[in-house]
Design a protein around this motif. Structure first.
Motif, PDB file in Angstrom:
ATOM      1  N   GLU A  40     -39.703 150.694 -14.070  1.00 34.28           N
ATOM      2  CA  GLU A  40     -39.346 149.469 -13.357  1.00 34.28           C
ATOM      3  C   GLU A  40     -39.738 148.243 -14.181  1.00 34.28           C
ATOM      4  O   GLU A  40     -38.985 147.276 -14.290  1.00 34.28           O
ATOM      5  CB  GLU A  40     -40.024 149.429 -11.986  1.00 34.28           C
ATOM      6  N   ALA A  44     -37.416 145.393 -15.867  1.00 33.23           N
ATOM      7  CA  ALA A  44     -37.674 143.959 -15.684  1.00 33.23           C
ATOM      8  C   ALA A  44     -37.857 143.269 -17.032  1.00 33.23           C
ATOM      9  O   ALA A  44     -37.332 142.173 -17.252  1.00 33.23           O
ATOM     10  CB  ALA A  44     -38.909 143.751 -14.816  1.00 33.23           C
ATOM     11  N   ASP A  47     -34.522 142.943 -18.653  1.00 32.83           N
ATOM     12  CA  ASP A  47     -33.780 141.834 -18.038  1.00 32.83           C
ATOM     13  C   ASP A  47     -34.298 140.493 -18.550  1.00 32.83           C
ATOM     14  O   ASP A  47     -33.509 139.600 -18.872  1.00 32.83           O
ATOM     15  CB  ASP A  47     -33.896 141.882 -16.511  1.00 32.83           C
ATOM     16  N   ASP A  48     -35.637 140.375 -18.611  1.00 34.16           N
ATOM     17  CA  ASP A  48     -36.229 139.142 -19.137  1.00 34.16           C
ATOM     18  C   ASP A  48     -35.805 138.928 -20.586  1.00 34.16           C
ATOM     19  O   ASP A  48     -35.475 137.810 -20.989  1.00 34.16           O
ATOM     20  CB  ASP A  48     -37.758 139.190 -19.058  1.00 34.16           C
TER      21      ASP A  48
END
Length: 140
Positions: A40, A44, A47-48
């Motif tokens: 997870e 994230a 994505d960042d």
């Protein structure tokens, strides 16, 4: 021996299992719970990372556009100044040409005046007087 049952699914030789203690396997238990968190977290982070990459690309494109605009403005100013200079030079040369034409006209009038005065002073008339006056004016 609870550790043997707990971590039986881990492929390992029998002799190695007997040597290992529960503490040796403790990190595996933690890593299973953190693996889900890590996936997870990795998603994230990815994505960042993508967001930051997109932001960097966007900023780079903005900078390139600003640079193009700046160069275009500089070119426009340069062309405008060049046009102003050409206009200025044309005006100056035109005024100088007009001044020279005026001086030439004044000199011709003065020369005619001189011829007339010299012709009257010498008292000669006709072509002979004209030639004499021209010779006198040439000496002057």
């Amino acid at each position: 021996m609870t550790h043997l049952k707990r971590f039986q699914g881990i492929p390992m030789s029998k002799s190695m299992r007997s040597l290992c203690k529960e503490e040796d396997y403790a990190f595996l238990g933690k890593s299973e719970s953190t693996t889900k968190e890590t996936t997870e977290g990795a998603a994230a982070l990815e994505d960042d990372w993508r967001d930051r990459k997109e932001e960097r690309v966007r900023r780079r494109l903005e900078r390139e556009q600003q640079e193009k605009d700046r160069l275009r403005e500089i070119e426009e100013r340069k062309k405008e100044k060049e046009q102003q200079w050409r206009t200025h030079v044309a005006e100056v040369s035109s005024s100088q040409e007009k001044t020279l034409q005026d001086r030439l006209a004044r000199l011709r009038r003065f020369r005619e005046f001189q011829k007339k005065v010299l012709g009257e002073d010498s008292g000669m008339e006709g072509e002979a007087a004209g030639l004499t006056v021209n010779k006198l004016l040439t000496r002057m």
